[in-house]
Design a protein around this motif. Sequence first.
Motif, PDB file in Angstrom:
ATOM      1  N   UNK A  59       4.080  13.610   9.088  1.00 21.84           N
ATOM      2  CA  UNK A  59       3.554  12.404   9.712  1.00 21.84           C
ATOM      3  C   UNK A  59       4.551  11.348   9.705  1.00 21.84           C
ATOM      4  N   UNK A 114       7.729   0.868  -4.444  1.00 20.61           N
ATOM      5  CA  UNK A 114       7.942   2.010  -4.837  1.00 20.61           C
ATOM      6  C   UNK A 114       9.282   2.435  -4.435  1.00 20.61           C
ATOM      7  N   UNK A 173       3.813   1.773  11.467  1.00 18.79           N
ATOM      8  CA  UNK A 173       3.966   0.721  10.569  1.00 18.79           C
ATOM      9  C   UNK A 173       4.785   1.490   9.229  1.00 18.79           C
ATOM     10  N   UNK A 232      10.265  11.344   4.219  1.00 15.80           N
ATOM     11  CA  UNK A 232       9.277  11.916   3.435  1.00 15.80           C
ATOM     12  C   UNK A 232       8.416  13.127   4.206  1.00 15.80           C
ATOM     13  N   UNK A 271       4.558   7.205  10.991  1.00 14.31           N
ATOM     14  CA  UNK A 271       3.847   6.203  11.565  1.00 14.31           C
ATOM     15  C   UNK A 271       4.526   4.850  12.178  1.00 14.31           C
ATOM     16  N   UNK A 303       4.204   2.980   6.671  1.00 12.93           N
ATOM     17  CA  UNK A 303       3.167   3.583   5.832  1.00 12.93           C
ATOM     18  C   UNK A 303       4.009   4.057   4.532  1.00 12.93           C
ATOM     19  N   UNK A 304       4.951   3.328   4.063  1.00 16.65           N
ATOM     20  CA  UNK A 304       5.344   3.553   2.808  1.00 16.65           C
ATOM     21  C   UNK A 304       4.526   2.832   1.771  1.00 16.65           C
ATOM     22  N   UNK A 305       4.804   3.327   0.239  1.00 17.66           N
ATOM     23  CA  UNK A 305       4.227   2.803  -0.780  1.00 17.66           C
ATOM     24  C   UNK A 305       4.889   1.742  -1.176  1.00 17.66           C
TER      25      UNK A 305
END
Lengths: 235, 404
Positions: free
Chosen positions: A95, A106, A99, A162, A97, A101-103
């Motif tokens: 996936x 980190x 936005x 990722x 996204x 959506x990384x942590x």
Amino acid sequence: MNAIPPRPLISLERLTKTYGQGDAAFQALRGVDLTVRAGEFVAIMGPSGSGKSTLMNILGCLDTPTTGSYRYDGIAVQELDVNQRALLRRHALGFIFQGFNLLARTSALENVELPLLYRRLPRKVRHEKAREALAAVGLADKHRNTPSELSGGQQQRVAIARALVTEPRTLFADEPTGNLDSTTTGEIMELLSKLNAQRGITLLMVTHEDDVAAYAQRTVHVKDGLIASDRAHAA
Amino acid sequence: MLWNALAIAIREIRRNITRAFLTVLGVIIGVAAVVTMVTLGHATTNAVKNQISGLGSNLLALRPGAGFGPRMPSAGVPDFSEQDAVLILEQIAGVAAVAPIRNASFSTVYLNNARSTNVTGSTVSYFGIHNWKIADGRVFTDAEYRSGAAVCVIGNTVKKELFASENPIGAKIRIGTAACEVIGVLSAKGQAGMGDQDDTIVVPLTTIQRRLLGKTSNHDIGQIAISAQDGADTTAVIADITALLRQRRNLQPNQDNNFNIFDTRQIADTLSSSTKMMTSLLGAVAGISLLVGGIGIMNIMLVSVTERTREIGIRLALGATAGEVLLQFLVEAITLSSVGGIAGILIALALCGGLSLLIQLPFVFDAQINVTAFFFSAAVGILFGFAPARRAARLDPIDALRHE
């Protein structure tokens, strides 16, 4: 098992999705038929509220259809339970996204490693694969940086790394360039096209920009919960 | 799977170390309080036990009068005779040794130093029954006992007061009107509930009767110290002695005992059971603070599930199962509370070490309370980590990803 190539990788038949019940019920998808072959790069377009996000969520096994059938690589996805869908996502799907959506807080390396943790690979293998994936998106020297230390384009590259690190068959991209300027958009789209062409990864991408959709080989327009048009681009 | 969850949990804890510290602060304080209270309580219990058993092993003290405690001088109640002591040793089963005792207070003088000291006249058995050890010199011999020799064994306080750093052995001190040669010094016992045990001088019973009290005083003995054999049933021994003495003192069945028997072991048990109860009480109060600490963990974990909804959504989208998310949050809570437990135990040990120096209690390391406190804190993590973990696991991936 795959006796007849090119068998469709994804096939939807009379797929519907209804939210709520009774008078408050809202039908987001009203009978969608769609077939995607392995290796295709499909753009899904449509106005807000057309049902394209719902379609994307169901295709990505994050949501389930109300009626109709969804077969992914021969698996009847609508019959899978929540854990089986999680395992399907883990092993076959990636996936990206809008936005990113990384942590937060980190490092890029740890973010890219994350899906491999759920595959229970040993630490050394995880690091190796994560570095390879970062190198593939041109961020070999940024593996220690956290998201806040990276530009939007770099963050999206980390997110792509990722998604790539598990070597998925299918990549779902939900407005991957929605938060990026036009130069960076071009770079990210070139990267996605390259992955599709060189690695044969099937790509499904939601977008509402025509020039982004132009990178795909085929554009599907969704309107009012139905597919309004479906055409291949001229090569 | 568990290793994996632990790796993810530790990564998450390290990412926000300040929040982790504040989360477990309650558990750290709770565990430290429980362990400190219980350890100090045990040290107190032990100290009380040691002091009491320092009075004498299996000591039964036989005194005239009906019971101990504040009471009128027992006018008309006869003292004991030496024959009573002899008969108790000969006739009562379970009696190891008997020492007839005559106490009197005398002024004692050595050169220019003088003080008033309690002088005890007894037999050689007295030293063994009362757990007296000789620090220097010797106790008196049977020959000296029989002849009523002018010899004495002095306590540590008397030695310090009269002789300071001088060697007292062989010196002559005046006790009352008689001069006695110091032949031994007793090892210090320290303070007990009834004052300075070391402020004492022991002489042969015959010496106190013949030389110190003078001919006009009665030569009866005021107290008989009895040592029961190890493992003997002191209740039976007390009953037998009571029966013997009632007969010796011609008491009718309708008359009360005009003597009493003081069982040090029973007193020790009573005292140590009351300090133990105090320990449990303090431990329970401290336990409540540990419970509050657990609720603190739950509170912060619940907040953190809301805060981290997006993170959970990402994990679910990347293929984590609900079970793995549950395990991650549960393991996080358990890791936090266990680390908090270990920190609390270390703080408690440091605190106990310091406090026991300060209030002069021997520090007793009790493995049991430390292990219990550790597992309790881990259990707090499971108990209070479960609700937040389940909430995290039940999140819908799409809603979680959309969460701002």
